[in-house]
Design a protein around this motif. Structure first.
Motif, mmCIF file in Angstrom:
data_model
loop_
_atom_site.group_PDB
_atom_site.id
_atom_site.type_symbol
_atom_site.label_atom_id
_atom_site.label_comp_id
_atom_site.label_asym_id
_atom_site.label_seq_id
_atom_site.Cartn_x
_atom_site.Cartn_y
_atom_site.Cartn_z
ATOM 1 N N ASN A 139 -30.841 -11.597 -42.571
ATOM 2 C CA ASN A 139 -31.386 -10.393 -41.940
ATOM 3 C C ASN A 139 -30.621 -9.823 -40.951
ATOM 4 O OD1 ASN A 139 -31.604 -11.802 -39.668
ATOM 5 N ND2 ASN A 139 -33.636 -12.553 -40.200
ATOM 6 N N GLY A 140 -29.177 -10.097 -40.656
ATOM 7 C CA GLY A 140 -28.386 -9.831 -39.774
ATOM 8 C C GLY A 140 -28.494 -10.004 -38.181
ATOM 9 N N GLN A 141 -29.184 -10.980 -37.800
ATOM 10 C CA GLN A 141 -29.439 -11.405 -36.660
ATOM 11 C C GLN A 141 -28.147 -12.253 -36.214
ATOM 12 O OE1 GLN A 141 -33.405 -13.180 -37.543
ATOM 13 N NE2 GLN A 141 -33.715 -12.714 -35.301
ATOM 14 N N ALA A 142 -27.144 -12.742 -37.168
ATOM 15 C CA ALA A 142 -26.138 -13.302 -36.621
ATOM 16 C C ALA A 142 -25.098 -13.011 -37.626
ATOM 17 C CB ALA A 142 -26.409 -14.845 -36.776
ATOM 18 N N GLU A 143 -23.733 -13.051 -37.157
ATOM 19 C CA GLU A 143 -22.888 -13.161 -37.875
ATOM 20 C C GLU A 143 -22.424 -14.153 -38.635
ATOM 21 O OE1 GLU A 143 -18.386 -10.718 -38.035
ATOM 22 O OE2 GLU A 143 -19.064 -11.486 -36.112
ATOM 23 N N LEU A 144 -22.329 -15.183 -37.768
ATOM 24 C CA LEU A 144 -21.873 -16.543 -38.132
ATOM 25 C C LEU A 144 -23.154 -17.591 -38.057
ATOM 26 C CD1 LEU A 144 -18.359 -16.765 -36.509
ATOM 27 C CD2 LEU A 144 -18.860 -16.112 -38.825
ATOM 28 N N GLY A 145 -23.100 -18.600 -38.887
ATOM 29 C CA GLY A 145 -23.891 -19.563 -38.850
ATOM 30 C C GLY A 145 -23.313 -20.929 -38.972
ATOM 31 N N LEU A 146 -23.763 -21.886 -38.235
ATOM 32 C CA LEU A 146 -23.309 -23.296 -38.479
ATOM 33 C C LEU A 146 -24.574 -24.360 -38.351
ATOM 34 C CD1 LEU A 146 -20.902 -25.369 -38.065
ATOM 35 C CD2 LEU A 146 -20.943 -25.458 -35.822
ATOM 36 N N LEU A 159 -17.497 -20.863 -45.334
ATOM 37 C CA LEU A 159 -16.291 -20.911 -44.858
ATOM 38 C C LEU A 159 -15.469 -22.058 -44.641
ATOM 39 C CD1 LEU A 159 -16.970 -17.994 -42.308
ATOM 40 C CD2 LEU A 159 -16.220 -17.779 -44.813
ATOM 41 N N ALA A 160 -16.245 -23.340 -44.139
ATOM 42 C CA ALA A 160 -15.709 -24.312 -44.020
ATOM 43 C C ALA A 160 -17.087 -25.374 -44.161
ATOM 44 C CB ALA A 160 -15.072 -24.731 -42.528
ATOM 45 N N ASN A 161 -16.732 -26.719 -44.312
ATOM 46 C CA ASN A 161 -17.588 -27.692 -44.357
ATOM 47 C C ASN A 161 -17.194 -29.172 -44.299
ATOM 48 O OD1 ASN A 161 -16.794 -28.083 -47.067
ATOM 49 N ND2 ASN A 161 -18.788 -28.410 -47.921
ATOM 50 N N VAL A 162 -18.229 -30.007 -44.012
ATOM 51 C CA VAL A 162 -17.814 -31.396 -43.752
ATOM 52 C C VAL A 162 -19.366 -32.074 -44.172
ATOM 53 C CG1 VAL A 162 -18.196 -31.502 -41.414
ATOM 54 C CG2 VAL A 162 -16.843 -33.340 -42.444
ATOM 55 N N LYS A 163 -18.901 -33.109 -45.013
ATOM 56 C CA LYS A 163 -20.190 -34.053 -45.410
ATOM 57 C C LYS A 163 -20.242 -35.458 -44.340
ATOM 58 C CE LYS A 163 -20.577 -32.398 -49.905
ATOM 59 N NZ LYS A 163 -20.348 -32.663 -51.336
ATOM 60 N N LEU A 164 -21.215 -35.531 -43.524
ATOM 61 C CA LEU A 164 -21.399 -36.545 -42.544
ATOM 62 C C LEU A 164 -22.590 -37.421 -42.987
ATOM 63 C CD1 LEU A 164 -21.577 -34.233 -39.590
ATOM 64 C CD2 LEU A 164 -19.571 -35.472 -40.367
ATOM 65 N N LYS A 267 -28.014 -45.318 -47.276
ATOM 66 C CA LYS A 267 -26.680 -45.733 -47.587
ATOM 67 C C LYS A 267 -26.120 -44.700 -48.564
ATOM 68 C CE LYS A 267 -23.106 -49.080 -48.688
ATOM 69 N NZ LYS A 267 -22.794 -50.618 -49.060
ATOM 70 N N GLY A 268 -25.131 -43.989 -48.614
ATOM 71 C CA GLY A 268 -24.656 -43.023 -49.634
ATOM 72 C C GLY A 268 -25.163 -41.785 -49.411
ATOM 73 N N THR A 269 -26.318 -41.444 -48.562
ATOM 74 C CA THR A 269 -26.767 -40.198 -48.314
ATOM 75 C C THR A 269 -25.729 -39.408 -46.977
ATOM 76 O OG1 THR A 269 -28.930 -41.116 -48.999
ATOM 77 C CG2 THR A 269 -28.775 -38.917 -47.814
ATOM 78 N N VAL A 270 -25.671 -38.023 -47.363
ATOM 79 C CA VAL A 270 -24.796 -37.556 -46.575
ATOM 80 C C VAL A 270 -25.532 -36.002 -46.341
ATOM 81 C CG1 VAL A 270 -22.697 -38.511 -47.099
ATOM 82 C CG2 VAL A 270 -23.498 -36.425 -48.278
ATOM 83 N N GLN A 271 -25.283 -35.629 -44.988
ATOM 84 C CA GLN A 271 -25.711 -34.219 -44.874
ATOM 85 C C GLN A 271 -24.532 -33.362 -44.778
ATOM 86 O OE1 GLN A 271 -28.365 -34.201 -41.308
ATOM 87 N NE2 GLN A 271 -29.463 -32.940 -42.629
ATOM 88 N N GLU A 272 -24.663 -32.198 -45.337
ATOM 89 C CA GLU A 272 -23.496 -31.011 -45.320
ATOM 90 C C GLU A 272 -23.553 -30.121 -43.956
ATOM 91 O OE1 GLU A 272 -21.403 -27.719 -48.120
ATOM 92 O OE2 GLU A 272 -23.450 -28.044 -48.482
ATOM 93 N N LEU A 273 -22.767 -30.406 -43.108
ATOM 94 C CA LEU A 273 -22.574 -29.293 -42.095
ATOM 95 C C LEU A 273 -21.608 -28.242 -42.431
ATOM 96 C CD1 LEU A 273 -23.004 -28.701 -39.139
ATOM 97 C CD2 LEU A 273 -21.176 -30.081 -38.510
ATOM 98 N N ALA A 274 -22.204 -27.132 -42.387
ATOM 99 C CA ALA A 274 -21.424 -25.934 -43.139
ATOM 100 C C ALA A 274 -21.293 -24.752 -42.044
ATOM 101 C CB ALA A 274 -22.047 -25.418 -44.285
ATOM 102 N N LEU A 275 -20.170 -24.058 -42.061
ATOM 103 C CA LEU A 275 -19.946 -22.989 -41.291
ATOM 104 C C LEU A 275 -20.130 -21.675 -42.421
ATOM 105 C CD1 LEU A 275 -19.165 -21.124 -38.590
ATOM 106 C CD2 LEU A 275 -16.806 -21.428 -39.579
ATOM 107 N N ILE A 276 -21.191 -20.688 -42.159
ATOM 108 C CA ILE A 276 -21.459 -19.685 -43.256
ATOM 109 C C ILE A 276 -21.447 -18.379 -42.886
ATOM 110 C CG2 ILE A 276 -22.993 -21.396 -44.485
ATOM 111 C CD1 ILE A 276 -25.389 -20.352 -43.085
#
Length: 303
Positions: A139-146, A159-164, A267-276
Motif C-alpha cells: 500500500n505504499g507505506q514503506a519502500e522496503l521491508g525486512l 532482494l535478499a533472504n536467509v533461512k534460519l 528440527k529441520g524447520t526454518v524461517q525465511e528472513l527476507a528483504l523485500i
C-alpha cells in the motif's frame, strides 16, 4: 517532503481513527483538521470517512485515496532524491518496515555502518508484526521491508533472504547450554519455563502445530509480541526463549551472551528472513543504498 496540509491531516486521521488523536500528534486544533478534511471531501466529491460515535473510519473512497496518496508520496521522495544526487548530494529518504527485534538488532547495526560513509541518508523505520510488512510494501507505506515471510506474495520482490533455524535461547551458564539440540521435555525436567511469542509471530503457530497448544501452555511463563523482551529475559535467566538463531548471532557479549540449540520438536524447520520491495516500484537512490548494506548483513548471517 512536499505535502499539502489537507493530505497531512487526512493521513493522520486515517492512522489514528480520530480527530482528537490526530490533533494531539500534529498539535493542531481538531476543528481545523476537520475543516480541511471536509474541504478535501468536497473537492473530491466523495466522503473519505464514515463518522462513527467513537472515531472515524475510512470509507471505500478514503481507502483508495490513502493507498494512492501514499504511493504518490514515495514517488515524490524518490524524485527529490534523484535531484539531490544529480547535484552531488549523497542523501535522500527511504522507508523501512520491519519487526521490533530486527529493528533493534540487524537493522540498527546495518544503519550504523551505513552512516559512517553516507551520513546524509535518512531512514524512517516502522516496527510492526511480520504479517504487516508485506501489506505496508503493497500500500505504499514503506519502500522496503525486512521480515519473516510465511508465504510469498505476487506483488513483492525478494532482494535478499536467509533461512534460519528455530531453536532455544538460554544464558550460557544454563545446564543445557552446551547441547546442540534441546527438547521441550528436557527444558521441563530442568524446571526451565518457556518464553513464547504470541500468535502474531510465525514461530508460535509452528510450535502449536508440532506439540499442541495445551502442552505449550503448561510450561509457558511469558507470552509476548516483543521478541526483544523474550531475548532479554532469556539473558537474565528467566526462561528459555523460542526464537530463530538470528538472536544469538547478534548477541550482546557485554550482557553475558546467549547459547542457541535447535529445538528437537521443530528440527529441520526454518524461517525465511527476507528483504523485500514492491515489484512494480523502482528503488530510490537512498533505498538502493540501504538495500546494499542490508544485503551484506544477510549474507553474513548465512555464513
Amino acid at each position: 517532503m512536499i505535502l499539502s496540509r489537507a493530505w497531512t491531516y487526512f493521513e493522520a486521521v486515517a492512522r489514528h481513527g480520530s480527530l482528537k488523536s490526530a490533533s494531539e500528534e500534529l498539535n493542531v486544533a481538531s476543528s481545523a483538521i476537520g475543516a480541511q478534511i471536509s474541504q478535501l471531501e468536497h473537492d473530491l466529491g466523495a466522503p473519505l470517512f464514515d463518522r462513527l460515535p467513537r472515531g472515524m473510519r475510512l470509507s471505500s473512497a478514503g481507502e483508495t485515496f490513502l493507498h494512492h496518496g501514499r504511493r504518490a508520496i514515495l514517488e515524490i521522495e524518490r524524485g527529490r532524491a534523484f535531484v539531490e544526487r544529480l547535484h552531488g548530494t549523497d542523501s535522500g529518504l527511504t522507508t523501512l518496515a520491519t519487526v521490533e527485534g530486527l529493528a533493534q538488532g540487524l537493522v540498527a547495526d546495518a544503519l550504523a555502518g551505513l552512516w559512517k560513509s553516507k551520513p546524509n541518508i535518512r531512514v524512517s523505520v516502522t516496527s510492526v508484526a511480520s504479517a504487516r510488512v508485506p501489506e505496508m510494501i503493497d500500500n505504499g507505506q514503506a519502500e522496503l521491508g525486512l521480515s519473516y515471510l510465511g508465504s510469498r506474495h505476487a506483488y513483492v520482490n525478494v532482494l535478499a533472504n536467509v533461512k534460519l533455524e528455530i531453536g532455544v535461547l538460554l544464558p550460557q551458564n544454563h545446564e543445557l547450554a552446551s547441547k546442540g539440540q534441546i527438547s521441550l521435555e528436557e527444558l521441563a525436567e530442568t524446571g526451565t519455563p518457556l518464553l513464547l511469542s504470541d500468535q502474531s509471530v510465525n514461530v508460535r503457530e509452528m510450535l502449536e502445530a508440532a506439540v499442541g497448544r495445551s502442552s505449550l501452555e503448561r510450561h509457558t511463563r511469558l507470552v509476548s509480541n516483543s521478541t526483544a523482551s523474550l531475548t532479554r529475559l532469556a539473558e537474565l535467566g528467566a526462561g528459555a526463549a523460542i526464537r530463530t538463531r538470528l538472536e544469538p548471532i547478534l548477541g550482546r557479549p557485554d550482557k553475558g551472551g546467549l547459547s542457541f540449540a535447535t529445538l528437537v520438536e521443530l528440527k529441520g524447520t526454518v524461517q525465511e528472513l527476507a528483504l523485500i520491495k514492491n515489484k512494480d516500484v523502482s528503488l530510490s537512490p537512498a533505498g538502493q543504498t540501504v538495500v546494499e548494506h542490508l544485503q551484506r548483513s544477510l549474507r553474513e548471517l548465512d555464513t
